[in-house]
Design a protein around this motif. Structure first.
Motif, PDB file in Angstrom:
ATOM      1  N   VAL A   1     -20.504 -14.403  15.773  1.00 19.83           N
ATOM      2  CA  VAL A   1     -19.731 -14.837  14.598  1.00 19.83           C
ATOM      3  C   VAL A   1     -18.245 -14.459  14.964  1.00 19.83           C
ATOM      4  O   VAL A   1     -17.870 -13.524  15.260  1.00 19.83           O
ATOM      5  N   VAL A   2     -17.477 -15.617  15.227  1.00 17.51           N
ATOM      6  CA  VAL A   2     -16.179 -15.742  15.422  1.00 17.51           C
ATOM      7  C   VAL A   2     -15.336 -15.501  14.207  1.00 17.51           C
ATOM      8  O   VAL A   2     -15.419 -16.488  13.276  1.00 17.51           O
ATOM      9  N   ARG A   3     -14.362 -14.519  13.989  1.00 17.22           N
ATOM     10  CA  ARG A   3     -13.452 -14.508  12.948  1.00 17.22           C
ATOM     11  C   ARG A   3     -12.163 -14.297  13.392  1.00 17.22           C
ATOM     12  O   ARG A   3     -12.187 -13.511  14.251  1.00 17.22           O
ATOM     13  N   PRO A   4     -11.228 -14.544  12.561  1.00 17.64           N
ATOM     14  CA  PRO A   4      -9.925 -14.471  12.733  1.00 17.64           C
ATOM     15  C   PRO A   4      -9.730 -12.575  12.857  1.00 17.64           C
ATOM     16  O   PRO A   4     -10.402 -11.824  12.443  1.00 17.64           O
ATOM     17  N   ALA A   5      -8.417 -12.491  13.694  1.00 17.15           N
ATOM     18  CA  ALA A   5      -8.070 -10.894  13.735  1.00 17.15           C
ATOM     19  C   ALA A   5      -7.766 -10.552  12.365  1.00 17.15           C
ATOM     20  O   ALA A   5      -7.430 -11.105  11.377  1.00 17.15           O
ATOM     21  N   VAL A   6      -7.949  -9.053  12.509  1.00 16.79           N
ATOM     22  CA  VAL A   6      -7.689  -8.409  11.208  1.00 16.79           C
ATOM     23  C   VAL A   6      -6.605  -7.460  11.204  1.00 16.79           C
ATOM     24  O   VAL A   6      -6.500  -6.943  12.548  1.00 16.79           O
ATOM     25  N   GLU A   7      -5.884  -7.094  10.123  1.00 17.75           N
ATOM     26  CA  GLU A   7      -4.823  -6.025  10.512  1.00 17.75           C
ATOM     27  C   GLU A   7      -5.549  -4.646  10.627  1.00 17.75           C
ATOM     28  O   GLU A   7      -6.626  -4.437   9.931  1.00 17.75           O
ATOM     29  N   PRO A   8      -5.150  -3.846  11.463  1.00 12.32           N
ATOM     30  CA  PRO A   8      -5.751  -2.282  11.568  1.00 12.32           C
ATOM     31  C   PRO A   8      -5.731  -1.789   9.943  1.00 12.32           C
ATOM     32  O   PRO A   8      -5.140  -2.062   9.192  1.00 12.32           O
ATOM     33  N   ILE A   9      -6.830  -0.746  10.099  1.00 12.88           N
ATOM     34  CA  ILE A   9      -6.812  -0.018   8.575  1.00 12.88           C
ATOM     35  C   ILE A   9      -5.797   0.995   8.702  1.00 12.88           C
ATOM     36  O   ILE A   9      -5.325   1.431   9.737  1.00 12.88           O
ATOM     37  N   THR A  10      -5.386   1.265   7.664  1.00 17.17           N
ATOM     38  CA  THR A  10      -4.422   2.458   7.412  1.00 17.17           C
ATOM     39  C   THR A  10      -5.038   3.923   7.854  1.00 17.17           C
ATOM     40  O   THR A  10      -6.061   4.047   8.127  1.00 17.17           O
ATOM     41  N   GLU A  31     -10.482  10.559  -6.955  1.00 16.40           N
ATOM     42  CA  GLU A  31      -9.295   9.991  -7.749  1.00 16.40           C
ATOM     43  C   GLU A  31      -8.082  10.067  -7.323  1.00 16.40           C
ATOM     44  O   GLU A  31      -7.103   9.563  -8.037  1.00 16.40           O
ATOM     45  N   ASP A  32      -7.906  10.207  -5.943  1.00 19.32           N
ATOM     46  CA  ASP A  32      -6.461  10.047  -5.433  1.00 19.32           C
ATOM     47  C   ASP A  32      -6.127   8.859  -5.419  1.00 19.32           C
ATOM     48  O   ASP A  32      -6.852   8.084  -4.715  1.00 19.32           O
ATOM     49  N   PRO A  33      -5.154   8.274  -5.957  1.00 20.37           N
ATOM     50  CA  PRO A  33      -4.569   6.946  -5.992  1.00 20.37           C
ATOM     51  C   PRO A  33      -4.064   6.337  -4.675  1.00 20.37           C
ATOM     52  O   PRO A  33      -4.610   5.327  -4.363  1.00 20.37           O
ATOM     53  N   VAL A  34      -3.539   7.109  -3.623  1.00 17.68           N
ATOM     54  CA  VAL A  34      -3.481   6.679  -2.335  1.00 17.68           C
ATOM     55  C   VAL A  34      -4.740   6.535  -1.634  1.00 17.68           C
ATOM     56  O   VAL A  34      -4.782   5.393  -0.925  1.00 17.68           O
ATOM     57  N   MET A  35      -5.651   7.223  -1.720  1.00 13.67           N
ATOM     58  CA  MET A  35      -6.955   7.225  -0.897  1.00 13.67           C
ATOM     59  C   MET A  35      -7.782   5.956  -1.501  1.00 13.67           C
ATOM     60  O   MET A  35      -8.507   5.216  -0.788  1.00 13.67           O
ATOM     61  N   ARG A  36      -7.638   5.947  -2.977  1.00 10.23           N
ATOM     62  CA  ARG A  36      -8.402   4.793  -3.811  1.00 10.23           C
ATOM     63  C   ARG A  36      -7.771   3.446  -3.059  1.00 10.23           C
ATOM     64  O   ARG A  36      -8.468   2.461  -2.878  1.00 10.23           O
ATOM     65  N   GLU A  37      -6.520   3.373  -2.818  1.00  5.75           N
ATOM     66  CA  GLU A  37      -5.992   2.358  -2.158  1.00  5.75           C
ATOM     67  C   GLU A  37      -6.351   2.071  -0.812  1.00  5.75           C
ATOM     68  O   GLU A  37      -6.848   0.797  -0.319  1.00  5.75           O
ATOM     69  N   ALA A  38      -6.509   3.066  -0.199  1.00  6.72           N
ATOM     70  CA  ALA A  38      -7.004   3.170   1.119  1.00  6.72           C
ATOM     71  C   ALA A  38      -8.452   2.490   1.308  1.00  6.72           C
ATOM     72  O   ALA A  38      -8.885   1.497   2.119  1.00  6.72           O
ATOM     73  N   ALA A  39      -9.364   2.997   0.332  1.00  7.66           N
ATOM     74  CA  ALA A  39     -10.598   2.474   0.164  1.00  7.66           C
ATOM     75  C   ALA A  39     -10.674   0.905  -0.317  1.00  7.66           C
ATOM     76  O   ALA A  39     -11.502   0.330   0.282  1.00  7.66           O
ATOM     77  N   LEU A  40      -9.540   0.347  -0.820  1.00  3.93           N
ATOM     78  CA  LEU A  40      -9.781  -0.959  -1.252  1.00  3.93           C
ATOM     79  C   LEU A  40      -9.489  -1.914   0.010  1.00  3.93           C
ATOM     80  O   LEU A  40      -9.852  -2.956   0.054  1.00  3.93           O
ATOM     81  N   GLY A  41      -8.694  -1.316   0.959  1.00  6.59           N
ATOM     82  CA  GLY A  41      -8.453  -2.053   2.183  1.00  6.59           C
ATOM     83  C   GLY A  41      -9.537  -1.973   3.026  1.00  6.59           C
ATOM     84  O   GLY A  41      -9.565  -2.729   4.151  1.00  6.59           O
ATOM     85  N   LEU A  42     -10.825  -1.370   2.591  1.00  2.19           N
ATOM     86  CA  LEU A  42     -12.049  -1.578   3.578  1.00  2.19           C
ATOM     87  C   LEU A  42     -13.043  -2.463   2.980  1.00  2.19           C
ATOM     88  O   LEU A  42     -13.970  -2.967   3.788  1.00  2.19           O
ATOM     89  N   VAL A  43     -12.893  -2.575   1.705  1.00  2.00           N
ATOM     90  CA  VAL A  43     -14.124  -3.449   0.942  1.00  2.00           C
ATOM     91  C   VAL A  43     -14.329  -4.701   1.681  1.00  2.00           C
ATOM     92  O   VAL A  43     -15.602  -5.024   1.807  1.00  2.00           O
TER      93      VAL A  43
END
Length: 416
Positions: A7-16, A127-139
């Motif tokens: 499956v060929v997919r476009p490049a993605v941004e690195p995770i934080t 509940e850490d908002p920074v880590m929750r934001e990082a989690a959303l970047g993985l979904v």
């Protein structure tokens, strides 16, 4: 089974950096996570609930662990959705067909798998908002992986259930897998292996025929051609079971005596000659059903050598290349190569000489000066001079047993 779906997919941004920390934490407890997924699947899907405890704790759990590890490692490598273990995951779909797990249930299990992974990411973030934001970047990455695997498994499952290789003499993929990997044999597998008519003094040789580097969409058609070639050459010699694994054709051949082994070797060469793209390799004969796994591993090793050392159009026997495999893996291989052949290679390069060529011919002609001279189209005195020069440069006398063995081994290493 089809070749790996790509499956060929476009490049993605690195995770934080925070995202990486989340993934690394999950990677450390991936087995616990795989066990939770298996428990969820067993409780929520009827087809899996009816599988035996051994299958759930073995096959299903190991597949879950493999996919969890594969996903998490791909996230850390900043790769788009993809799998480095897709062939193994594909084989699990084939097994589910014969375990009476429906396609709907199989796909549902991966939806549960994805949901459990995502929940684990959220739990790890807390509940850490920074880590929750990082989690959303993985979904999106997680569910892209689930989509990719689901599409591939659906294709493999459909082909397996329809019978991609319909001939009666071709083993079902799950039965072939259990024989090659030394797994506990089902009653059906025992019935199939009985077709070889093994006796107490019978042995089994495994031959592997790889279709070569061809586009994925052509693999199935090429495998069918190889099956036909094996029927024409291999099955007329003795009892044979045929199978297909990841596009490779597998032949399980019963061997009763040395004469039969020679005929099988000749038949394998005959198959190899039919298409220069095909790579044919054979393991050694081993006793009965338990020897199948060992002979298969040897055939795979021989295939590795065939890909790099041997010319196309001939079968490669593990018994012929076992020395190559041992030498390449030795800690002293480079030292031997440098000490025994380094001076000759340097001399040839500086003087435009043929000492290495002469040494190779001398060994091939059983240290016979006259035949070597004829082979190289030079005077026998020239050969004698060159062989003497080899001894002077390497401190290994080619006219003695110790010297010629050392030099011959070094030449094998040079080829490896």
């Amino acid at each position: 089974m089809t070749d790996e779906t790509r499956v060929v997919r476009p490049a993605v941004e690195p995770i934080t950096a925070d995202g990486r920390r989340l993934v690394e934490r999950l990677l450390h407890r991936r087995r616990d996570l795989a066990e939770l997924i298996v428990a969820d699947v067993k409780n929520e899907i009827v087809d899996y609930g009816t599988l035996g405890a051994l299958t759930m704790s073995g096959d299903v759990l190991e597949t879950s662990l493999l996919t969890v590890t594969d996903l998490l490692e791909s996230l850390l490598d900043d790769e788009p959705a993809g799998s480095r273990h897709l062939a193994n995951i594909q084989r699990s779909a084939s097994r589910r067909v014969h375990q009476d797990v429906s396609l709907t249930s199989l796909l549902q299990s991966y939806r549960i798998w994805g949901a459990r992974i995502w929940q684990a990411v959220l739990d790890e973030a807390g509940e850490d908002p920074v880590m929750r934001e990082a989690a959303l970047g993985l979904v999106s990455r997680i569910f892209s992986y689930v989509d990719m695997v689901s599409i591939t498994l659906a294709q493999v499952y459909t082909e397996e259930s329809a019978g991609a290789y319909r001939a009666r003499d071709v083993l079902r993929s799950d039965l072939l897998e259990s024989l090659l990997l030394g797994q506990v044999l089902s009653d059906r597998a025992r019935v199939e292996i009985a077709r070889l008519n093994l006796t107490s003094d019978s042995k089994v040789v495994v031959a592997v025929i790889k279709p070569g580097e061809i586009p994925p969409e052509r693999v199935r058609a090429e495998s069918i051609k190889i099956l036909q070639a094996c029927r024409q050459s291999m099955t007329k010699q003795t009892k044979v079971l045929l199978g297909v694994r990841d596009g490779d054709v597998i032949c399980l051949v019963r061997i009763g005596n040395a004469a039969e082994l020679q005929r099988v070797h000749a038949a394998a060469h005959e198959v190899a000659e039919q298409n220069p793209q095909w790579r044919v390799s054979l393991g050694r004969p081993h006793d009965g059903v338990t020897g199948i796994q060992r002979s298969f591993r040897e055939a795979q090793e021989a295939a590795t050598v065939a890909a790099s050392l041997r010319p196309r159009g001939e079968a490669v026997l593990f018994s012929e290349v076992i020395l190559d495999r041992i030498l390449v893996r030795s800690d002293y291989a480079e030292d031997l190569l440098e000490e025994a052949l380094g001076p000759l290679l340097a001399y040839d390069a500086e003087h435009k000489a043929d000492l290495v060529l002469t040494l190779r011919s001398y060994i091939a002609n059983d240290m016979n000066m006259t035949r070597t001279a004829k082979d190289l189209m030079v005077n026998p005195n020239t050969v004698a001079y060159r062989i003497k020069r080899v001894g002077q440069l390497t401190d290994q006398d080619p006219t003695t047993s110790t010297g010629i063995v050392t030099l011959a081994v070094a030449l094998r290493l040079l080829g490896s």
